[in-house]
Design an enzyme around this catalytic site. Structure first.
Site, PDB file in Angstrom:
ATOM      1  N   LYS A 110       0.836  -1.205   0.000  1.00  0.00           N
ATOM      2  CA  LYS A 110       0.000   0.000   0.000  1.00  0.00           C
ATOM      3  C   LYS A 110       0.869   1.253   0.000  1.00  0.00           C
ATOM      4  CE  LYS A 110      -4.082  -2.107   2.056  1.00  0.00           C
ATOM      5  NZ  LYS A 110      -4.786  -2.416   3.306  1.00  0.00           N
ATOM      6  N   LYS A 190      -3.891  -8.784 -12.115  1.00  0.00           N
ATOM      7  CA  LYS A 190      -4.847  -9.082 -11.042  1.00  0.00           C
ATOM      8  C   LYS A 190      -5.993  -8.074 -11.082  1.00  0.00           C
ATOM      9  CE  LYS A 190      -5.376  -7.986  -6.309  1.00  0.00           C
ATOM     10  NZ  LYS A 190      -5.943  -8.271  -5.163  1.00  0.00           N
ATOM     11  N   LYS A 193      -9.787  -3.000  -7.707  1.00  0.00           N
ATOM     12  CA  LYS A 193     -10.434  -1.681  -7.764  1.00  0.00           C
ATOM     13  C   LYS A 193      -9.423  -0.630  -8.144  1.00  0.00           C
ATOM     14  CE  LYS A 193     -13.068  -2.660  -3.685  1.00  0.00           C
ATOM     15  NZ  LYS A 193     -12.223  -3.360  -2.751  1.00  0.00           N
TER      16      LYS A 193
HETATM   17  P1  ADP Z   1      -9.115  -4.815  -4.328  1.00  0.00           P
HETATM   18  O1  ADP Z   1      -7.745  -5.363  -4.736  1.00  0.00           O
HETATM   19  O2  ADP Z   1     -10.016  -4.738  -5.510  1.00  0.00           O
HETATM   20  O3  ADP Z   1      -9.025  -3.531  -3.555  1.00  0.00           O
HETATM   21  P2  ADP Z   1      -9.685  -6.012  -1.767  1.00  0.00           P
HETATM   22  O4  ADP Z   1      -8.254  -5.881  -1.354  1.00  0.00           O
HETATM   23  O5  ADP Z   1     -10.701  -5.101  -1.150  1.00  0.00           O
HETATM   24  O6  ADP Z   1      -9.762  -5.904  -3.370  1.00  0.00           O
HETATM   25  O7  ADP Z   1     -10.101  -7.520  -1.551  1.00  0.00           O
HETATM   26  C1  ADP Z   1     -11.265  -7.983  -0.892  1.00  0.00           C
HETATM   27  C2  ADP Z   1     -11.249  -9.497  -0.957  1.00  0.00           C
HETATM   28  O8  ADP Z   1     -11.361  -9.961  -2.321  1.00  0.00           O
HETATM   29  C3  ADP Z   1      -9.946 -10.110  -0.401  1.00  0.00           C
HETATM   30  O9  ADP Z   1     -10.255 -11.267   0.360  1.00  0.00           O
HETATM   31  C4  ADP Z   1      -9.170 -10.492  -1.648  1.00  0.00           C
HETATM   32  O10 ADP Z   1      -8.335 -11.609  -1.442  1.00  0.00           O
HETATM   33  C5  ADP Z   1     -10.256 -10.803  -2.669  1.00  0.00           C
HETATM   34  N1  ADP Z   1      -9.790 -10.420  -4.023  1.00  0.00           N
HETATM   35  C6  ADP Z   1      -9.595  -9.173  -4.486  1.00  0.00           C
HETATM   36  N2  ADP Z   1      -9.168  -9.157  -5.773  1.00  0.00           N
HETATM   37  C7  ADP Z   1      -9.085 -10.464  -6.141  1.00  0.00           C
HETATM   38  C8  ADP Z   1      -8.709 -11.135  -7.370  1.00  0.00           C
HETATM   39  N3  ADP Z   1      -8.358 -10.457  -8.468  1.00  0.00           N
HETATM   40  N4  ADP Z   1      -8.732 -12.471  -7.379  1.00  0.00           N
HETATM   41  C9  ADP Z   1      -9.112 -13.186  -6.271  1.00  0.00           C
HETATM   42  N5  ADP Z   1      -9.487 -12.628  -5.093  1.00  0.00           N
HETATM   43  C10 ADP Z   1      -9.477 -11.285  -5.018  1.00  0.00           C
END
Ligand code: ADP
Ligand code: TRP
Length: 321
Positions: A110, A190, A193
């Protein structure tokens, strides 16, 4: 078995969130005593706009409820309603070595992305440990990226129990769906958001079609045989179709003669099939302005006595009673 997981209200939920985390949350509702909460105190580390935070909290709650989270089967609440959580987090910080937090990938990632390195961001895993320990969770279903945070929780709980020669905390385990892996975004990276490459669960109609048709593909001619495994459309499609259909698409890619737009049309169709009913349900639920608030308050009322008991145990063990 007590199951617990949290969701940060930090933006619109996407297909990666669904396959990596939400799907197993929904499945586990029937397998034990499940606790799911909206991690709004955690979201404060990145969302600094009050109205955006309020909107995200309601949106995430509606998304989960529309996708099938059933407040009769599980306890669904808002983290900030449980005032014992930040108090427990403070007690836990006093047994948390700096080095343990300094090693956390999520913090380092981050900061590398430009998020200011404030104390909340650094102490994030300790608050997460308090979330998990306060309800005596046995199992914490999360995506792969959160595995280290559950390990930190185990470490902190063990240190506390050891230091105060007590069994105050239950040591939890993570649960990660091996088949979910990392869901790719429209550019093959990956899905996230923060990378602008996400397909949102509740996108529909023309906007969804445009998104699906913007999945990046190469410019191989129609006749050419194509490698399915390096193709973003195939890699998304395979997450939603049966093993037989997946094998058929694989053969069509390899044989040549496949138009990418045909695979994209099928992807659009499976997204509509998978999420269409939830989109309709969401519109219905959103009409009742008080529904979400009622569900979250009822959830908090169920968690409160459990949290109070755990906190009292921790206070007593360390001499604040
Ligand atoms: P982002 O990367 O979109 O901000 P978050 O960090 O809020 O997503 O993730 C929320 C949940 O969704 C976590 O448990 C994370 O492991 C899962 N997650 C997020 N992106 C993915 C992805 N591309 N593939 C699989 N799981 C994901
Ligand atoms: N850190 C988690 C995420 O970003 C959200 C979260 C907060 C959580 N507290 C938790 C997950 C406790 C599991 C258990 O996805």
């Amino acid at each position: 078995m007590r199951i617990l997981s949290g969701i940060q209200p930090s933006g619109k939920l996407h297909v990666g969130n669904y396959l990596g985390a939400m799907k197993q949350h929904l499945d586990l509702q029937d397998k034990g005593e499940a606790f799911y909460f909206i991690a709004d105190l955690h979201a404060l580390t990145t969302v600094k706009e009050p109205q955006a935070l309020r909107d995200h909290i309601r949106d995430v709650a509606l998304d989960y409820l529309a996708l099938g989270l059933d407040p009769q089967k599980c306890t669904f609440y808002r983290q900030s309603d449980i005032h014992q959580v930040p108090e427990l987090a403070w007690i836990l910080t006093t047994v948390t070595p700096m080095g343990l937090l300094e090693r956390c990938h999520s913090y380092k990632d981050k900061v590398a992305k430009g998020i200011p390195a404030d104390h909340g961001l650094f102490a994030y895993p300790v608050l997460m440990a308090a979330d998990i320990l306060i309800v005596d969770s046995n199992v914490v279903p999360v995506g792969k990226d959160q595995k280290q945070h559950v390990e930190v929780t185990r470490d902190i709980a063990g240190r506390f129990n050891n230091l105060y020669q007590s069994e105050v905390f239950v040591i939890p385990e993570d649960r990660i769906l091996p088949e979910a892996g990392v869901v790719p975004g429209i550019d093959g990276q990956k899905m996230s958001k923060s990378y602008g490459n996400a397909i949102d669960i509740f996108l529909e109609g023309k906007a969804l079609k445009e998104r699906v048709f913007s999945v990046v593909t190469d410019s191989a001619p129609v006749d050419a045989p194509k490698d399915p495994d390096s193709n973003n459309v195939f890699n998304l499609l395979k997450l939603f179709v049966s093993a037989e259909e997946q094998a058929e698409w694989r053969d069509r890619f390899l044989a040549g003669g496949l138009k990418y737009s045909d695979a994209k049309k099928r992807l659009l169709q499976v997204l509509d099939e998978t999420f269409g009913p939830a989109r309709e349900r969401r519109k219905e639920l959103a009409k009742d302005k008080d529904y979400v608030e009622g569900v979250l308050r009822a959830g908090a009322a169920r968690v409160e006595p459990i949290a109070a008991t755990t906190l009292a145990r921790a206070r007593r063990a360390c001499g604040i009673d």
